[in-house]
Design an enzyme around this catalytic site. Structure first.
Site, PDB file in Angstrom:
ATOM      1  N   LYS A 225       0.840  -1.198   0.000  1.00 26.04           N
ATOM      2  CA  LYS A 225       0.000   0.000   0.000  1.00 26.04           C
ATOM      3  C   LYS A 225       0.871   1.241   0.000  1.00 26.04           C
ATOM      4  O   LYS A 225       1.859   1.315   0.729  1.00 26.04           O
ATOM      5  CB  LYS A 225      -0.880   0.005   1.259  1.00 26.04           C
TER       6      LYS A 225
ATOM      7  N   LYS B  77       5.166   2.560  -2.799  1.00 20.19           N
ATOM      8  CA  LYS B  77       5.065   3.965  -3.195  1.00 20.19           C
ATOM      9  C   LYS B  77       5.246   4.076  -4.689  1.00 20.19           C
ATOM     10  O   LYS B  77       5.934   3.254  -5.304  1.00 20.19           O
ATOM     11  CB  LYS B  77       6.137   4.816  -2.488  1.00 20.19           C
TER      12      LYS B  77
ATOM     13  N   ASN C  45      -3.462  19.813   1.405  1.00 21.66           N
ATOM     14  CA  ASN C  45      -4.482  19.024   2.091  1.00 21.66           C
ATOM     15  C   ASN C  45      -4.087  18.719   3.535  1.00 21.66           C
ATOM     16  O   ASN C  45      -4.874  18.928   4.473  1.00 21.66           O
ATOM     17  CB  ASN C  45      -4.727  17.722   1.324  1.00 21.66           C
TER      18      ASN C  45
END
Length: 479
Positions: free
Chosen positions: A77, A113, A240
């Site tokens: 992930k 990644k 963000n």
């Protein structure tokens, strides 16, 4: 046994080497086999590739990477970064940090990644879509993406839009695959994303800071009181992560006194209005010139050096180095970004009594909520959908019984508040808060267990290495 601060680091920052040195530093406090430790550090799969895109009547070559660091858990992930500064060393380092990050917060993924070496601002939406879809096709061809293989997510320069393109491309090339939407997280809600994902990393940073300052013993050593109320914070980055970190820290009672961006920095010791600053930058293109700032700096790094209690670097890596660490006045650095503090700077800061809330814990909110989204995609049902109305009706029945037996009549507002069943967003935020709270105290307990462990980062790596080592041993690779 050497202390963390005694480990010798190279002068030039090499991100992947930095991460490996942190593991070596933590390994001093474990008894794992050297070969096992080398496997834990190694990147298992590094996929470097390039592909052409058409721009007008000419072609441009796009350079890209996908790194799967560890397969001790499946799937792997990690986000996909769109940046001109992307390079193989950075992607490898970020993949490694994802492995340790997932272990720290007990999310059952290996680390990965991705990176695409472009500046998104230089491309049209159509060109970005073409690049993203072609990148996805390349991953599919090499079996580097899938709900049980490798699950990308947003990162610097990418967001919900890019994730929707990835999901659609994967669906197109895998017709009939039941769990296909689990191939990527950070998707829009309309494409089976999850409520709360967009703000998850920033919210997690705020939870991490809140937990850190809640320990009176630790705050007393810094000359601070416990709790976030009145604490002065400087945030680097209004993207963000930085925006939402500031938003929730303000909700928890902190005062944001400074913002730093690539064009400069602003400061006001009495506090800055987050949304006012954000709207000013949106309308003018810069935080500079904000009328309510008492100080402004064209050199963004000067903004990091102003008076505050907590500094939140939430932009890119290597922002706090041995060149500026002596001028940092904060007593706590909360790493919202990945690798914003170089090892030498971190060692110096800790040696002077400061606390660093390490990146692989502090910014783990994103992968935690991505894990919830992945579970939602595999189960094909939104959180709260099955039980919300049942909970509401049960609460109403309890209220009716209490009112009838006690004679107390609740107001409509009180009834609505008590009866309310949890929404998906509330369940997600509850799960995120529990994850960040439990993980912080787990890390702190490791640190407190041995006086030679002088930082939360080392403690976090010790915990992560132990968990990953157990996974490998349970696979039968090491006796």
């Amino acid at each position: 046994m050497a202390k963390a601060s005694e480990v010798i680091f190279t002068e030039e920052p090499h991100f992947y080497d930095d991460v490996c040195q942190y593991v070596d530093q933590a390994a001093q406090f474990t008894n794992h086999d050297k070969g096992l430790l080398n496997q834990i550090k190694a990147c298992n799969s590094v996929y470097r590739f390039q592909f052409p895109i058409r721009r007008g009547n000419s072609f441009e070559i796009i350079h890209a990477w996908r790194v799967e660091h560890s397969h001790h858990m499946s799937p792997t992930k990690g986000g996909i970064r769109y940046s001109e500064m992307v390079n193989e060393d950075e992607v490898m380092a970020l993949a490694a940090l994802m492995t340790y990050k997932c272990a720290i917060v007990n999310v059952p993924f290996g680390g990965a990644k991705g990176g695409i070496k472009i500046n998104p601002k230089n491309y049209t939406v159509a060109e970005l879509e073409n690049i993203t879809r072609r990148y996805t096709v390349e991953l599919i061809k090499k079996n580097f993406i899938g709900p049980g293989i490798d699950v990308p997510a947003p990162d610097y320069g990418s967001g919900e839009r890019e994730m929707s393109w990835i999901a659609d491309t994967y669906l197109t090339m895998n017709p009939g695959q039941l769990d296909a939407l689990g191939c990527v997280t950070g998707k829009p809600i309309a494409l089976h994303g999850i409520a709360g994902r967009r703000e998850a990393t920033g919210r997690g940073v705020a939870y991490a800071i809140r937990e850190c300052v809640s320990v009176a013993e630790d705050m007393k050593a810094l000359g601070l009181t416990a709790g976030l109320a009145g604490k002065k914070v400087i945030v680097q980055g209004l993207g963000n992560v930085g925006y939402h970190s500031a938003k929730f820290l303000i909700e928890f009672g902190a005062i944001v006194v400074g913002f730093c961006e690539y064009e400069g920095a602003i400061y006001n010791e009495n506090g800055l209005d987050l949304d006012d600053v954000f709207n000013h930058r949106k309308s003018t293109g810069s935080i500079l010139g904000y009328p309510k700032a008492s100080k402004e700096f064209k050199d963004s790094s000067e903004g990091l050096e102003q008076d505050c209690d907590i500094l939140v670097p939430a932009a890119l890596e290597n922002q706090i180095t041995d060149k500026n660490i002596a001028r940092i006045k904060a007593k706590i650095i909360a790493e919202g970004a990945n690798g914003p503090t170089t090892p030498a700077a971190a060692a110096a800061f800790i040696e002077n009594g400061g606390i660093i809330i390490p990146d692989m814990y502090a910014n783990a909110g994103g992968v935690t909520v991505s894990y919830f989204e992945w579970l939602k995609n595999l189960s094909h049902v939104a959180f709260g959908r099955m039980g919300r109305r049942y909970d509401e009706n049960s609460n109403i029945n309890i209220m009716n019984m209490v009112e009838s037996t006690t004679g107390v009549t609740l107001t409509a507002e009180q009834r609505a508040m008590i009866a309310k069943g949890a929404t998906e967003l509330e369940i997600v935020n509850s799960g995120l808060e529990d994850t960040m709270v439990r993980s912080y105290h787990e890390i702190r307990e490791i640190k407190m267990s041995n006086k030679k462990i002088d930082s939360l980062r080392t403690a976090a790596f010790i915990g992560a290495v132990d968990k990953i080592a157990v996974s490998y041993m349970n696979m039968g690779i090491w006796p």
